[in-house]
Design an enzyme around this catalytic site. Structure first.
Site, short mmCIF file in Angstrom:
data_model
loop_
_atom_site.label_atom_id
_atom_site.label_comp_id
_atom_site.label_asym_id
_atom_site.label_seq_id
_atom_site.Cartn_x
_atom_site.Cartn_y
_atom_site.Cartn_z
N HIS A 15 -0.30 4.63 -5.26
CA HIS A 15 -0.96 3.75 -6.23
C HIS A 15 -2.32 4.28 -6.65
O HIS A 15 -3.30 3.54 -6.72
CB HIS A 15 -1.06 2.32 -5.67
CG HIS A 15 0.28 1.64 -5.63
ND1 HIS A 15 0.51 0.47 -4.95
CD2 HIS A 15 1.46 1.97 -6.19
CE1 HIS A 15 1.78 0.13 -5.09
NE2 HIS A 15 2.38 1.03 -5.84
N HIS B 29 9.01 5.11 0.14
CA HIS B 29 9.25 3.85 -0.58
C HIS B 29 10.72 3.71 -0.93
O HIS B 29 11.50 4.64 -0.77
CB HIS B 29 8.36 3.75 -1.83
CG HIS B 29 8.57 4.83 -2.86
ND1 HIS B 29 9.64 4.83 -3.73
CD2 HIS B 29 7.84 5.93 -3.16
CE1 HIS B 29 9.54 5.88 -4.52
NE2 HIS B 29 8.47 6.57 -4.20
N ASP C 275 -19.46 -15.20 -15.48
CA ASP C 275 -18.72 -16.16 -16.31
C ASP C 275 -17.75 -15.47 -17.27
O ASP C 275 -17.32 -16.05 -18.25
CB ASP C 275 -19.70 -17.05 -17.08
CG ASP C 275 -20.65 -16.22 -17.94
OD1 ASP C 275 -20.62 -14.98 -17.83
OD2 ASP C 275 -21.41 -16.82 -18.72
N GLU D 62 13.80 5.14 -9.01
CA GLU D 62 12.57 5.92 -8.93
C GLU D 62 12.37 6.66 -7.61
O GLU D 62 11.44 6.39 -6.86
CB GLU D 62 11.36 5.01 -9.20
CG GLU D 62 11.31 3.73 -8.38
CD GLU D 62 10.03 2.92 -8.65
OE1 GLU D 62 8.95 3.51 -8.56
OE2 GLU D 62 10.14 1.73 -8.96
N HIS E 19 13.42 -1.43 -7.85
CA HIS E 19 13.20 -2.88 -7.76
C HIS E 19 13.72 -3.52 -9.04
O HIS E 19 13.89 -2.84 -10.06
CB HIS E 19 11.70 -3.17 -7.59
CG HIS E 19 10.83 -2.43 -8.58
ND1 HIS E 19 10.59 -2.88 -9.85
CD2 HIS E 19 10.17 -1.23 -8.49
CE1 HIS E 19 9.81 -2.02 -10.49
NE2 HIS E 19 9.55 -0.99 -9.70
N ARG F 11 7.71 12.10 -8.69
CA ARG F 11 8.54 10.89 -8.80
C ARG F 11 9.12 10.88 -10.21
O ARG F 11 8.44 11.30 -11.15
CB ARG F 11 7.73 9.62 -8.53
CG ARG F 11 8.53 8.34 -8.69
CD ARG F 11 7.85 7.08 -8.11
NE ARG F 11 6.62 6.70 -8.77
CZ ARG F 11 5.40 6.88 -8.28
NH1 ARG F 11 5.24 7.46 -7.09
NH2 ARG F 11 4.32 6.52 -8.95
N HIS G 42 7.60 -6.02 -10.60
CA HIS G 42 8.46 -6.13 -9.43
C HIS G 42 9.10 -7.51 -9.57
O HIS G 42 8.57 -8.51 -9.10
CB HIS G 42 7.64 -6.00 -8.14
CG HIS G 42 7.05 -4.62 -7.98
ND1 HIS G 42 6.06 -4.32 -7.10
CD2 HIS G 42 7.33 -3.46 -8.61
CE1 HIS G 42 5.76 -3.03 -7.19
NE2 HIS G 42 6.51 -2.49 -8.11
N GLU H 252 11.14 8.08 -12.68
CA GLU H 252 11.50 6.66 -12.71
C GLU H 252 12.03 6.25 -14.08
O GLU H 252 11.37 6.50 -15.10
CB GLU H 252 10.27 5.81 -12.37
CG GLU H 252 10.52 4.31 -12.48
CD GLU H 252 9.33 3.47 -12.01
OE1 GLU H 252 8.18 3.94 -12.12
OE2 GLU H 252 9.56 2.33 -11.55
N ASP I 269 8.59 0.39 -17.06
CA ASP I 269 8.05 1.02 -15.84
C ASP I 269 8.67 2.41 -15.74
O ASP I 269 9.80 2.55 -15.29
CB ASP I 269 8.42 0.13 -14.64
CG ASP I 269 7.84 0.63 -13.33
OD1 ASP I 269 7.08 1.62 -13.34
OD2 ASP I 269 8.16 0.03 -12.28
N ASP J 184 2.81 7.37 -14.01
CA ASP J 184 3.61 6.15 -13.82
C ASP J 184 2.94 5.08 -14.67
O ASP J 184 1.87 4.59 -14.32
CB ASP J 184 3.63 5.78 -12.33
CG ASP J 184 4.52 4.57 -12.04
OD1 ASP J 184 4.92 3.86 -12.99
OD2 ASP J 184 4.80 4.33 -10.85
N TYR K 244 6.88 13.35 -1.69
CA TYR K 244 5.42 13.48 -1.63
C TYR K 244 5.05 14.31 -0.42
O TYR K 244 5.34 13.91 0.71
CB TYR K 244 4.78 12.09 -1.54
CG TYR K 244 5.37 11.12 -2.55
CD1 TYR K 244 4.89 11.06 -3.86
CD2 TYR K 244 6.46 10.32 -2.21
CE1 TYR K 244 5.47 10.21 -4.80
CE2 TYR K 244 7.05 9.47 -3.14
CZ TYR K 244 6.55 9.42 -4.43
OH TYR K 244 7.14 8.58 -5.34
#
Ligand code: GLY
Ligand code: MN
Ligand code: MN
Length: 446
Positions: free
Chosen positions: A248, A355, A37, A390, A359, A418, A366, A420, A276, A265, A394
């Site tokens: 991710h 990727h 709950d 970004e 975006h 990366r 996004h 960004e 971001d 990130d 890799y």
């Protein structure tokens, strides 16, 4: 700093001008269960919030520009002092009408009874049908509520000669509005970018060999809240060593070693507007030659891509630029072999860069809005668009080269980079909203 009631009203007026003889319906987000709950903190649906500024669950907003009496109608949870003692303050019906500028407000329990009058003279119903399959209101699926209202009106068509003849998705209308940020929204985005930048700078000072990724995460998220943002815009990625090759990675559990790169990130949400940012730096303050080569290449790709973010350019141009720079660089480093045009065309770089380069960014990380304006043509950038830039490379330990490409030498394996930033399209080019976090090689090593 916040969006004024006048701006919310302008947004509604703009929507209603497009809805014309139709009626548009938007629903709030629902509470989500964490376990048993216990619920997650509530996060409003961005479309609903954009039009109302109202931050409660169990609410429905109706826009009926053709209606004689009421054009903006809200259904909300009624005041209930006993429930509010447990679950917190509610606006209630009266305040919803007065403070949110609705022409009429009703308890949500009266939705089915009261909604019909706002639909019966509409030429069409604008609703994002089919997406929202949750339990809905009082156990009734919300799609079913809309469909049964519609069926009821269609049954009267023969007799009255009139009924809404279609259900149309309102998202193309609303999302092209959301795509262009107003001056006040740009200020909110600036603030989200500024706090996100502070957190990255703090994290870079804090990270060192022996510390755990989660300790760095804690520094970042501490800053987010301490500076007055709502908290994370998305789960923070604090990825050291090979973890940086997992796009991710959010476990953030590893202990960092000298020689590792750390990819962070992370961004905060300020009044629902999101930052971001990604930075990648050596945990012990010194790049290895291979790390440095990859870092410089990603930085070059990012800088050249940012140059392409300006009014008049199609959305995909900065991605294409980043891909070209990365492919050229990987050929120079011997990680790809062959003709650049062929590698790009056949996407043989994808094991390294899988990727897209960015975006839209806004109320959603996004953010909404189509990237294309026709099946063939990309959307043309215009002032007020905000997007991320970004690029990354890799080199996962288990990287499988594309057909005909060489195996990767051991010394490159496990490097993930990366970079960004959040970029606003301006009248004469762009503004990097996240320029408060440095990214030169020297800054990453200091
Ligand atoms: N942090 C999510 C993204 O960069 O798209
Ligand atoms: Mn990101
Ligand atoms: Mn992003």
């Amino acid at each position: 700093m916040q969006i004024t009631p006048a701006e919310y009203r302008q947004r509604r007026e703009k929507l209603m001008a497009k809805v014309g003889q139709g009626t548009a319906i938007f629903r709030s987000a629902e509470m989500a269960v964490m376990h048993n709950d216990v619920e997650y903190p509530f996060r409003q649906n961005s479309d609903f919030y954009y039009l109302t500024g109202f931050n409660e669950a169990e609410a429905v907003a109706v826009f009926a520009p053709h209606h004689e009496e009421h054009q903006f109608i809200l259904f909300v949870q009624p005041k209930d002092p006993e429930k509010e003692t447990w679950t917190g303050y509610r606006f209630g019906v009266e305040a919803a009408k007065e403070q949110l500028g609705a022409d009429a407000a009703y308890p949500i329990g009266e939705l089915e009874e009261k909604l019909t009058q706002y639909l019966e003279k509409a030429e069409r119903i604008y609703y994002h049908l089919g997406h929202d399959t949750s339990s809905g209101l009082h156990g009734k699926d919300f799609n079913t509520i809309i469909l049964s209202q519609w069926q009821k009106l269609l049954r009267g068509y023969q007799r009255k000669g009139f009924a809404p003849i279609a259900i149309e998705d309102p998202q193309p209308i609303l999302h092209s509005m959301r795509l262009v940020k107003s001056p006040a929204e740009i200020e909110m985005m600036r603030k989200a970018a500024e706090i996100s930048a502070l957190a990255h700078n703090r994290a870079r000072e804090f990270a060192q060999p022996g510390r755990y990724e989660y300790e760095v995460q804690a520094e970042i998220e501490h800053t987010f809240r301490q500076k007055g943002s709502l908290g994370i815009a998305y789960p923070s990625i604090v990825a050291s060593g090979e973890n940086a090759c997992i796009l991710h990675y959010i476990e953030n559990e590893r202990q960092m070693n000298a020689g590792d790169l750390l990819l962070i990130d992370a961004g905060c949400s300020y009044g629902y507007y999101n930052g971001d940012i990604t930075r990648t730096f050596p945990v012990d303050g010194k790049f290895t030659p291979e790390q440095k080569a990859i870092y410089e290449l990603v930085l070059e790709a990012q800088n050249q891509a940012i140059e392409e973010v300006k009014p008049g350019n199609p959305f995909n141009q900065y991605h294409d630029t980043a891909v070209r720079v990365i492919v050229e660089g990987l050929i120079e480093l011997g990680l790809l072999v062959g003709d650049i045009e062929e590698i790009i065309k056949e996407e043989k770089y994808k094991p390294f860069y899988m990727h897209r380069t960015g975006h839209w960014l806004g109320l959603d990380v996004h953010d909404v809005g189509s990237y294309k304006q026709t099946a063939e043509d990309w959307r043309i950038l215009q002032p007020g668009h905000i997007l991320t830039v970004e690029p990354g490379i890799y080199i996962a330990p288990n990287l499988k080269p594309a057909e005909g490409q060489p195996e990767v030498e051991e010394r490159w394996l496990g490097i993930g980079v990366r970079i960004e930033d959040d970029v606003l399209v301006t009248v004469d080019g762009n503004e990097v909203l996240t320029a408060g976090v440095p990214k030169s090689v020297a800054a990453m090593e200091s």
